[in-house]
Design a protein around this motif. Structure first.
Motif, PDB file in Angstrom:
ATOM      1  N   THR A   1       0.844  -1.196   0.000  1.00  0.00           N
ATOM      2  CA  THR A   1       0.000   0.000   0.000  1.00  0.00           C
ATOM      3  C   THR A   1       0.876   1.243   0.000  1.00  0.00           C
ATOM      4  O   THR A   1       2.087   1.167   0.215  1.00  0.00           O
ATOM      5  N   ALA A   2       0.222   2.368  -0.196  1.00  0.00           N
ATOM      6  CA  ALA A   2       0.937   3.630  -0.192  1.00  0.00           C
ATOM      7  C   ALA A   2       1.520   3.914   1.190  1.00  0.00           C
ATOM      8  O   ALA A   2       2.541   4.575   1.334  1.00  0.00           O
ATOM      9  N   LEU A   3       0.876   3.368   2.201  1.00  0.00           N
ATOM     10  CA  LEU A   3       1.300   3.635   3.575  1.00  0.00           C
ATOM     11  C   LEU A   3       2.726   3.154   3.834  1.00  0.00           C
ATOM     12  O   LEU A   3       3.489   3.781   4.564  1.00  0.00           O
ATOM     13  N   GLU A   4       3.062   2.022   3.196  1.00  0.00           N
ATOM     14  CA  GLU A   4       4.367   1.404   3.419  1.00  0.00           C
ATOM     15  C   GLU A   4       5.534   2.380   3.288  1.00  0.00           C
ATOM     16  O   GLU A   4       6.518   2.258   3.994  1.00  0.00           O
ATOM     17  N   ASP A   5       5.392   3.309   2.366  1.00  0.00           N
ATOM     18  CA  ASP A   5       6.511   4.209   2.098  1.00  0.00           C
ATOM     19  C   ASP A   5       6.538   5.438   3.017  1.00  0.00           C
ATOM     20  O   ASP A   5       7.499   6.191   2.993  1.00  0.00           O
ATOM     21  N   SER A   6       5.474   5.630   3.800  1.00  0.00           N
ATOM     22  CA  SER A   6       5.445   6.859   4.594  1.00  0.00           C
ATOM     23  C   SER A   6       6.404   6.755   5.778  1.00  0.00           C
ATOM     24  O   SER A   6       6.594   5.690   6.362  1.00  0.00           O
ATOM     25  N   GLU A   7       6.989   7.884   6.129  1.00  0.00           N
ATOM     26  CA  GLU A   7       7.999   7.920   7.181  1.00  0.00           C
ATOM     27  C   GLU A   7       7.408   7.492   8.519  1.00  0.00           C
ATOM     28  O   GLU A   7       8.034   6.750   9.277  1.00  0.00           O
ATOM     29  N   ILE A   8       6.199   7.945   8.797  1.00  0.00           N
ATOM     30  CA  ILE A   8       5.601   7.652  10.099  1.00  0.00           C
ATOM     31  C   ILE A   8       5.356   6.152  10.249  1.00  0.00           C
ATOM     32  O   ILE A   8       5.623   5.569  11.296  1.00  0.00           O
ATOM     33  N   TYR A   9       4.891   5.523   9.161  1.00  0.00           N
ATOM     34  CA  TYR A   9       4.657   4.078   9.255  1.00  0.00           C
ATOM     35  C   TYR A   9       5.975   3.326   9.437  1.00  0.00           C
ATOM     36  O   TYR A   9       6.061   2.372  10.205  1.00  0.00           O
ATOM     37  N   GLN A  10       6.993   3.774   8.736  1.00  0.00           N
ATOM     38  CA  GLN A  10       8.306   3.141   8.848  1.00  0.00           C
ATOM     39  C   GLN A  10       8.801   3.134  10.299  1.00  0.00           C
ATOM     40  O   GLN A  10       9.451   2.203  10.742  1.00  0.00           O
ATOM     41  N   LYS A  11       8.465   4.214  11.003  1.00  0.00           N
ATOM     42  CA  LYS A  11       8.891   4.320  12.403  1.00  0.00           C
ATOM     43  C   LYS A  11       8.209   3.226  13.245  1.00  0.00           C
ATOM     44  O   LYS A  11       8.860   2.541  14.028  1.00  0.00           O
ATOM     45  N   PHE A  12       6.903   3.074  13.050  1.00  0.00           N
ATOM     46  CA  PHE A  12       6.186   2.002  13.759  1.00  0.00           C
ATOM     47  C   PHE A  12       6.801   0.647  13.427  1.00  0.00           C
ATOM     48  O   PHE A  12       7.004  -0.195  14.297  1.00  0.00           O
ATOM     49  N   ALA A  13       7.055   0.433  12.141  1.00  0.00           N
ATOM     50  CA  ALA A  13       7.554  -0.867  11.685  1.00  0.00           C
ATOM     51  C   ALA A  13       8.907  -1.175  12.330  1.00  0.00           C
ATOM     52  O   ALA A  13       9.154  -2.291  12.777  1.00  0.00           O
ATOM     53  N   ARG A  14       9.751  -0.155  12.393  1.00  0.00           N
ATOM     54  CA  ARG A  14      11.085  -0.337  12.970  1.00  0.00           C
ATOM     55  C   ARG A  14      10.977  -0.756  14.444  1.00  0.00           C
ATOM     56  O   ARG A  14      11.690  -1.636  14.914  1.00  0.00           O
ATOM     57  N   ILE A  15      10.069  -0.131  15.158  1.00  0.00           N
ATOM     58  CA  ILE A  15       9.922  -0.433  16.590  1.00  0.00           C
ATOM     59  C   ILE A  15       9.359  -1.841  16.785  1.00  0.00           C
ATOM     60  O   ILE A  15       9.805  -2.602  17.643  1.00  0.00           O
TER      61      ILE A  15
ATOM     62  N   PRO B   1     -10.299  -0.799   2.348  1.00  0.00           N
ATOM     63  CA  PRO B   1      -9.574  -0.219   3.485  1.00  0.00           C
ATOM     64  C   PRO B   1      -8.217   0.362   3.063  1.00  0.00           C
ATOM     65  O   PRO B   1      -7.514  -0.238   2.252  1.00  0.00           O
ATOM     66  N   PRO B   2      -7.860   1.523   3.612  1.00  0.00           N
ATOM     67  CA  PRO B   2      -6.598   2.161   3.236  1.00  0.00           C
ATOM     68  C   PRO B   2      -5.389   1.570   3.971  1.00  0.00           C
ATOM     69  O   PRO B   2      -4.263   2.015   3.750  1.00  0.00           O
ATOM     70  N   ILE B   3      -5.627   0.600   4.848  1.00  0.00           N
ATOM     71  CA  ILE B   3      -4.517   0.030   5.618  1.00  0.00           C
ATOM     72  C   ILE B   3      -4.747  -1.476   5.738  1.00  0.00           C
ATOM     73  O   ILE B   3      -5.885  -1.924   5.891  1.00  0.00           O
TER      74      ILE B   3
END
Lengths: 263, 385
Positions: free
Chosen positions: B3-17, B193-195
């Motif tokens: 999804t487009a969300l994957e590339d967003s910085e904020i999502y990346q932060k969640f993913a990293r944690i 759904p967008p996510i």
């Protein structure tokens, strides 16, 4: 309408080519380390039988089995469960329960009058009670798969095999051999233990007659006899090769999908 | 199903944690003098740790690849979650913890306490809580005492005071996080759904490894981003996953890879954490927590006699999220979930709701078989076209 179904299983690859709902070519080959290689080789063999010279002549291909996602010339892939249900139903429309025992999985599939999957149960990761299990036991008994399968080799008092795990069951068998237990009884015990495991799955799904065995292990007559006893029902003998059921199902689906696209 | 969300910085932060245990965020928190409390199970009142100025860290086995070390003191028929988690402890992956709270959520988890105090010296404070097995008023009273005892232990060990006001403030903060998480879930009710479910899980798990106030801020930003996204419609079926300690987004990705979009859940890193709220009007905030964790929140099958309420909760979610079928996730050897899925699966089918059970190990294994199961489930629901 020329279509094909390819079933790339864990131990063997199967292909079926159909023209207007009739099998014109089929083949079974050992898995060759890569799904694409296995598919190429089994399709070549089936095409030779059908008298075809190029894959391009086949109008639609559906794949199934573990390697189903890797075959590029296929238009769709479907689960083994849907394909074995469909293929067994094509072979024998009166079936309502299909027991598919392959190289590393066993499944009990409940199908509708139309051959659609209603419910299924499948073993988890462990390959207990599948082709791999029989192979390792055959090795321990030095009798070959034919030795385990042959109906003449089934002893009258099956030895008790308590372990479901392939590794443990193999050492249990080695112990029995060294205690001097008769080979026939060990073989009967092994087939009975697998039949019991399948009966648990059948209970979960709800066993409805008629019942047939598909997949590579359908060639094990000793197992079919043990299943009939444990499930208290007849195991139907299919007219075609039950090991091809998955590939037949995939080919039937390929035909249906082609028709649906045309209309 | 990217999804487009994957590339967003904020999502990346969640993913990293979510994809690690010790994150830079936790390191920063500790560098500024903060204490981290590790705890097992979603029934531990983490509000108490926030009230004490600490970071509540929900225990996981993220990053583990084997259980050899843990298997010296567990059996092969113990659940793979405690084995992987304890293996990480024996690999010194939890050295950042200042306290550890274990709870008798199940016997497998309880054994972590026994093994931890036997084999590891840190953290200094290891406390075991006793969670009742039923959800009545007497059990709430009992759990209130347990929480009060934990509060006393924390105060004594760290030389601090945890006031009722601080607890009330923490409850408000955690409730607000719950409200935002529900808001995120609401966005999944639409046809496109967008996510994805895997993305939501990354957002949820990260919430158990951050100071809650920081997480709330990140969550607000994420919801804003998600609201601006186009939905994905390339799925064949909408499914709900119900089960236990499911903190592995790759497991959800495997399901979604078969065309089954996970639109909601009833798991310990999902709705069970946040679908209900702690009563902010109850004058005794400790009792309010006890009431919430024992009775009010969506029930877990370890609670006896509560299956009808759990079934009703599933049916509520199925209707609200337009769910086509329910996948019952279970980790191998789990007796609690085996019986629950057997009962609930049958009940759901009677109501005409498709159900299938998928057994797994804590770390993703046997992908091929899992794919076959899920694909066949989607085919039985939606056909083979």
């Amino acid at each position: 309408m020329l279509v094909a179904g390819i079933d790339i299983g864990s131990a063997t690859g199967k292909a079926v080519i159909m023209t207007d709902d009739e099998i014109v070519g089929s083949a079974i080959v050992q898995s060759q380390g890569h799904p694409v290689k296995t598919a190429d080789s089994v399709v070549d063999k089936a095409m030779a039988e059908a008298g075809l010279s190029s894959v391009g002549e086949i109008e639609n291909v559906v794949t199934t089995g573990y390697g189903r996602l890797k075959i590029e010339f296929a238009s769709d892939n479907l689960s083994e469960i849907a394909c074995h249900g469909k293929g067994a139903h094509w072979l024998e429309p009166s079936l309502r329960t299909v027991i598919d025992i392959g190289g590393q999985d066993c499944k009990v599939i409940s199908i509708s009058e139309a051959g659609k999957v209603v419910e299924f149960a499948m073993n988890d990761r462990c390959a207990a009670g599948t082709g791999r299990f029989f192979e390792s036991i055959a090795r321990a008994l030095c009798c070959g798969l034919e030795g385990i399968s042959s109906i003449e080799n089934q002893g009258d008092s099956p030895a008790k095999i308590t372990h479901q795990c392939t590794v443990f069951a193999e050492s249990e068998v080695v112990t029995l051999v060294n205690e001097g237990e008769e080979l026939g009884n060990i073989i009967a015990g092994i087939n009975l233990s697998v039949a019991k495991r399948v009966s648990g799955m059948a209970r979960r799904v709800g066993l409805v007659d008629n019942v047939a065995l598909t997949g590579g292990c359908s060639k094990n007559q000793g197992l079919a006899a043990a299943l009939a006893k444990v499930l208290r029902t007849d195991i139907q003998m299919l007219s075609g090769d039950p090991q091809l059921a998955g590939a037949i199902g995939a080919a039937v689906f390929a035909g249906e999908k082609l028709l649906a696209r045309a209309s | 199903m990217g999804t487009a969300l994957e590339d967003s910085e904020i999502y990346q932060k969640f993913a990293r944690i979510t994809d690690s245990l010790l994150s830079p965020e936790i390191e920063d928190f500790k560098d500024s003098g903060g204490k981290v409390v590790g705890f097992f199970c979603s029934t531990v009142p983490e509000e108490l740790f926030t009230a004490a100025g600490m970071l509540p860290f929900r225990m996981r086995g993220t990053g583990s690849t084997s259980t050899e070390l843990a298997d010296t003191c567990f059996t092969p028929i113990n659940c793979t979650f405690p084995r992987h988690c304890f293996n990480q402890a024996l690999e010194y992956e939890f050295e950042f913890l200042d306290a550890l709270i274990v709870i008798n959520s199940c016997d497998h988890i309880r054994r972590i306490y026994d093994n931890w105090i036997d084999q590891l010296d840190e953290p200094e404070m290891i406390h075991v809580m006793s969670l009742p097995r039923k959800t009545g008023d007497r059990q709430v009273d009992w759990y209130r005492e347990e929480i009060a005892e934990l509060k006393g232990k924390l105060e004594e060990h760290f030389g601090i005071e945890i006031t009722d006001d601080a607890i009330s403030d923490a409850i408000k903060l955690h409730n607000d996080v719950r409200r935002l998480q529900r808001e995120l879930y609401e966005l999944r009710k639409v046809d496109r759904p967008p996510i994805t479910g895997a993305e939501v899980l990354r957002v949820m798990v990260a919430g158990t490894a951050l100071p809650k106030a920081d997480y709330r801020e990140m969550l607000q930003e994420l919801i804003g981003t998600v609201r601006g996204l186009e939905g994905n419609g390339d799925h064949k079926a909408r499914v709900l996953v119900t089960g236990s300690q499911l903190d592995d987004p790759e497991f959800i990705e495997l399901i979604e890879g078969q065309g089954a979009l996970v639109v909601t859940d009833a798991t310990c890193f999902g709705t069970r954490l946040m679908w209900r709220r702690i009563d902010e009007d109850e004058p005794d905030p400790i009792r309010a927590m006890a009431q919430y964790y024992v009775h009010d929140r969506p029930s877990c099958p370890r609670m006896h006699g509560d299956q009808p309420r759990r079934l009703d909760f599933l049916k509520e979610l199925v209707e609200e999220f337009k769910v086509d079928g329910v996948i019952g996730e279970r980790m191998n050897f789990c007796d609690i979930w085996q019986v629950e899925h057997f009962m609930t699966g049958g009940d759901l089918k009677e109501e005409g709701i498709s159900f299938t059970q998928v057994d797994r190990e804590y770390i993703l294994a046997g992908k091929g078989q899992l794919q076959t199961r899920v694909q066949a489930f989607v085919e039985t629901m939606k056909g083979t076209d």
